[in-house]
Every structure is written in C-alpha cells, then in structure tokens.
Scaffold this motif. Structure first.
Motif, PDB file in Angstrom:
ATOM      1  N   LYS A   1       0.833  -1.210   0.000  1.00 23.24           N
ATOM      2  CA  LYS A   1       0.000   0.000   0.000  1.00 23.24           C
ATOM      3  C   LYS A   1       0.867   1.259   0.000  1.00 23.24           C
ATOM      4  O   LYS A   1       0.570   2.234  -0.698  1.00 23.24           O
ATOM      5  CB  LYS A   1      -0.894  -0.028   1.243  1.00 23.24           C
ATOM      6  CG  LYS A   1      -1.978   1.032   1.263  1.00 23.24           C
ATOM      7  CD  LYS A   1      -2.948   0.756   2.421  1.00 23.24           C
ATOM      8  CE  LYS A   1      -3.806   1.971   2.695  1.00 23.24           C
ATOM      9  NZ  LYS A   1      -4.664   1.835   3.872  1.00 23.24           N
TER      10      LYS A   1
ATOM     11  N   ASP B   1       2.076   1.697  -3.501  1.00 22.72           N
ATOM     12  CA  ASP B   1       0.998   2.130  -4.404  1.00 22.72           C
ATOM     13  C   ASP B   1       0.679   3.597  -4.191  1.00 22.72           C
ATOM     14  O   ASP B   1       0.452   4.342  -5.155  1.00 22.72           O
ATOM     15  CB  ASP B   1      -0.248   1.275  -4.179  1.00 22.72           C
ATOM     16  CG  ASP B   1      -0.102  -0.126  -4.759  1.00 22.72           C
ATOM     17  OD1 ASP B   1      -0.885  -1.024  -4.386  1.00 22.72           O
ATOM     18  OD2 ASP B   1       0.804  -0.323  -5.593  1.00 22.72           O
ATOM     19  N   GLN B   2       0.693   4.013  -2.931  1.00 21.51           N
ATOM     20  CA  GLN B   2       0.373   5.422  -2.645  1.00 21.51           C
ATOM     21  C   GLN B   2       1.473   6.327  -3.155  1.00 21.51           C
ATOM     22  O   GLN B   2       1.226   7.397  -3.686  1.00 21.51           O
ATOM     23  CB  GLN B   2       0.186   5.630  -1.143  1.00 21.51           C
ATOM     24  CG  GLN B   2      -1.164   5.124  -0.680  1.00 21.51           C
ATOM     25  CD  GLN B   2      -1.331   5.174   0.828  1.00 21.51           C
ATOM     26  OE1 GLN B   2      -0.364   5.251   1.572  1.00 21.51           O
ATOM     27  NE2 GLN B   2      -2.561   5.130   1.270  1.00 21.51           N
ATOM     28  N   ASP B   3       2.720   5.890  -3.008  1.00 23.09           N
ATOM     29  CA  ASP B   3       3.853   6.674  -3.513  1.00 23.09           C
ATOM     30  C   ASP B   3       3.769   6.833  -5.017  1.00 23.09           C
ATOM     31  O   ASP B   3       4.032   7.895  -5.559  1.00 23.09           O
ATOM     32  CB  ASP B   3       5.185   5.983  -3.173  1.00 23.09           C
ATOM     33  CG  ASP B   3       5.659   6.359  -1.776  1.00 23.09           C
ATOM     34  OD1 ASP B   3       6.622   5.742  -1.299  1.00 23.09           O
ATOM     35  OD2 ASP B   3       5.056   7.265  -1.184  1.00 23.09           O
ATOM     36  N   GLN B   4       3.366   5.743  -5.685  1.00 22.74           N
ATOM     37  CA  GLN B   4       3.376   5.769  -7.133  1.00 22.74           C
ATOM     38  C   GLN B   4       2.236   6.575  -7.710  1.00 22.74           C
ATOM     39  O   GLN B   4       2.318   7.093  -8.810  1.00 22.74           O
ATOM     40  CB  GLN B   4       3.338   4.325  -7.686  1.00 22.74           C
ATOM     41  CG  GLN B   4       4.675   3.631  -7.469  1.00 22.74           C
ATOM     42  CD  GLN B   4       4.689   2.214  -8.018  1.00 22.74           C
ATOM     43  OE1 GLN B   4       3.653   1.597  -8.180  1.00 22.74           O
ATOM     44  NE2 GLN B   4       5.876   1.701  -8.302  1.00 22.74           N
ATOM     45  N   SER B   5       1.160   6.670  -6.931  1.00 22.29           N
ATOM     46  CA  SER B   5       0.004   7.390  -7.465  1.00 22.29           C
ATOM     47  C   SER B   5       0.069   8.869  -7.150  1.00 22.29           C
ATOM     48  O   SER B   5      -0.696   9.659  -7.664  1.00 22.29           O
ATOM     49  CB  SER B   5      -1.295   6.806  -6.917  1.00 22.29           C
ATOM     50  OG  SER B   5      -1.370   7.035  -5.519  1.00 22.29           O
ATOM     51  N   SER B   6       1.005   9.252  -6.278  1.00 21.40           N
ATOM     52  CA  SER B   6       1.053  10.669  -5.907  1.00 21.40           C
ATOM     53  C   SER B   6       1.977  11.445  -6.814  1.00 21.40           C
ATOM     54  O   SER B   6       2.804  10.863  -7.507  1.00 21.40           O
ATOM     55  CB  SER B   6       1.512  10.822  -4.468  1.00 21.40           C
ATOM     56  OG  SER B   6       2.810  10.304  -4.326  1.00 21.40           O
TER      57      SER B   6
END
Lengths: 123, 217
Positions: free
Chosen positions: A115, A118-123
C-alpha cells in the motif's frame, strides 16, 4: 559460506530438517547493523539465498506438481525492503507479493508495504 | 498451494529421550508467527542486541514459526517512533500485534554480563530474560530467564540450573559470543544451538506449525 542450518545437520537428524536456505544472510545482516555501508553485501547475500531456495524447490517438486519452496521466512520481504530504500519500488512490490504468497502469516505486513508503494506511485 | 512436504516428514533416526516436561501447550491458541522487537539491553555491550537479532531468526524458524523479517521490522518501528526498546517492551503488545499482524511477540531483555578471572581462565556469565506475549490478546504465553556461562579454558557453556531450553541456550550463547567477539566460537555455538532446536531437547515452548513436531511434543 555461513550456512548455519547445513552445519546443524551434521549433528541432528538429516535431510528432512533442512527446511530453508539462509545462505549468509545472518552474517551479512550483522555486518550491516555494524556498518550500514555494507548494504550491498546484504543485498547480494539475500539474492543468493533466495535464488538457491527457489532452485532447490524445483528439484524437490513432488509427482503431483506441487512445489515446496525452500526460501526462508522473511527473505523476500527483507530484500523488498532494501529495494525500497533504494527507490526500486516496482521491484520491491514484486518481492512483497512473493513473501505474502509463500507466507500467509506475512499478509498484514506485506499489504501495508504494498500500500505504501501504491500510494507513492500514485502521488 | 504451497506444500511444505519436507516439514511433515518425521525424523528417521530415533532421538535418545531426554528428561522432558509433560506435554505442554500454549495457554490460548497456537501462534503461527513471532515478532521480535528491539531487545532491551541493560549492559554496556552494544553489540549483543544486534548479534542476537541477526542470529535468532534461523532457530526460531527452524522451530516451526514464521518469523517477521528483522530488518524490515526494525526500519518500520523506527518510522513509527518505536525505536526505544524500553518503551516498546512496556507498551501494549496488541498494538504491535495489530501493526504487524503478529500472533506472538518475543520480548528479550539482557540484564547483565560479568567476567570472572581465575588465573588464566575467564568465565563470562550473561543473565537475560524473555517473555512471549500474544499479539492478539496481550496475554503472556511463555516466559523464562537464565544465566549462561562460558569458560575460556575449554569453551564450554553451562546454565545456572543445568536445565535450560534450546532458546535459552541460544540467546545466552549468542550474547556471550558478541561479548567475547569470538567469531569461530560463535559458529560452533550456533551450530550446537541450532542442532538442539532441530533435534529436540528440553523445549521452551511448543513447536510451531511449520515444524514436523507440531502437536507432537
């Protein structure tokens, strides 16, 4: 080199107890704790232990096709974590997923790490 | 489905029976996973906890448990502001249990170590204790303490009551090795401790689910 488990076989009951391949993880982990510059050594040790654990799994595959992996608990995750510290998130995520697949007990922790990526990549 | 076929195979050669406790079981549920947070170190030897954390995974895994990756755990705990071992040990175990999804948490405290000199022989004694707590309920599952000594003359180790478990031997000898910074000795004691863990002997707590001995000792 420092295969503690293999050495332990000499004085304990033979093959069936040789569950996992640890390689020199233990030694390199201590080395890394003493000296963080030894990060690469630790990563190489993990790569080698993982490769051997995966390769020996294929040899012990049963007739029914099921395979027993000999990659030790935590090694995929340790490697994934070190990859994260080097900003190799995509590769790290694959290793967290491998750990989760092999060790259901790691699911909560692995989901957390995935998670974060994923959060790093979507920001 | 991963089949751990090798785990289920029983040991072929019969083990000589040693004095065993009666069949023991965990008071509540059987933990499958064990988390080892930072070790409380009440001594001045800063190497001992590091040594312990880097060597304890192998025998605990050999005993049949999933052990959380120690370096990842250390990193994550630092990030969560949980780097102080004393604070972590005093906190509610269910917090750590929920954070990592850990069935059980093994808290280790190194109390002291001393070296006595008699002519040319040095005997080092380390004193430590450990508590295994449920990560689900916080209740204590197991605990123990021991003093393990090692003599420089012949490299033998012994415990204070002569009846220590494999875990106590392992923890004790590992700390001693760190104190004495004797790498070759460590290899030998690690082999012995691992051999004890694999081959039986007095058990500190029941085997985990990945051990061939699960439910049998």
């Amino acid at each position: 080199m420092f295969c503690i488990l293999a050495a332990g076989l000499l004085i304990s009951c033979a093959p069936q107890h040789q569950q996992y391949v640890w390689g020199s993880y233990e030694t390199e982990l201590y080395g890394y704790y003493k000296n963080p510059d030894r990060l690469e050594n630790l990563m190489k040790a993990l790569e080698a232990a993982i490769a051997r654990g995966e390769n020996s799994a294929q040899k012990t595959g049963s007739a029914g096709g099921a395979k027993t992996s000999r990659v030790a608990p935590g090694l995929y995750a340790e490697y994934g974590y070190l990859l994260m510290t080097k900003n190799q998130d995509a590769k790290a995520k694959r290793y967290f997923e491998k750990e989760k697949l092999l060790w259901p007990e790691s699911a909560v922790l692995m989901d957390k790490m995935i998670k974060v990526i994923d959060q790093d990549q979507s920001s | 489905m991963i089949v751990m076929a090798s785990m289920m195979a029983a040991c072929a050669a019969p083990q000589a029976p040693r004095a065993k406790k009666d069949y023991v079981e965990f008071p509540a549920g059987n933990p499958r996973s064990i988390l080892i947070p930072p070790v409380v170190n009440n001594t001045v030897n800063v190497d001992a906890p590091r040594y312990l954390l880097s060597t304890i995974p192998i025998p605990v895994a050999a005993r049949g448990f999933y052990i959380f990756p120690v370096n990842l755990v250390r990193g994550m705990m630092n990030e969560e502001g949980l780097s102080d071992a004393n604070m972590v040990h005093a906190a509610d175990p269910t917090v750590l249990g929920a954070l990592f999804g850990a069935d059980a948490i093994l808290y280790i405290t190194i109390h002291s170590w001393e070296t006595e000199y008699l002519l040319v022989t040095a005997t080092t004694t380390v004193s430590f204790s450990y508590v295994l707590k449920s990560g689900r309920t916080g209740e204590e599952l197991w605990s123990g303490s021991a003093k393990i000594s090692e003599s420089s003359e012949d490299g033998t180790t012994q415990s204070d009551d002569g009846d220590s478990s494999w875990l106590e031997e392992l923890i004790g000898r590992t700390i001693l090795a760190a104190i004495q910074t004797s790498a070759p000795d460590y290899m030998q004691l690690a082999r012995e401790a691992t051999g004890q863990a694999l081959g039986g002997g007095d058990q500190v707590f029941p085997a985990g689910p990945y051990s061939g001995k699960y439910g049998k000792d």
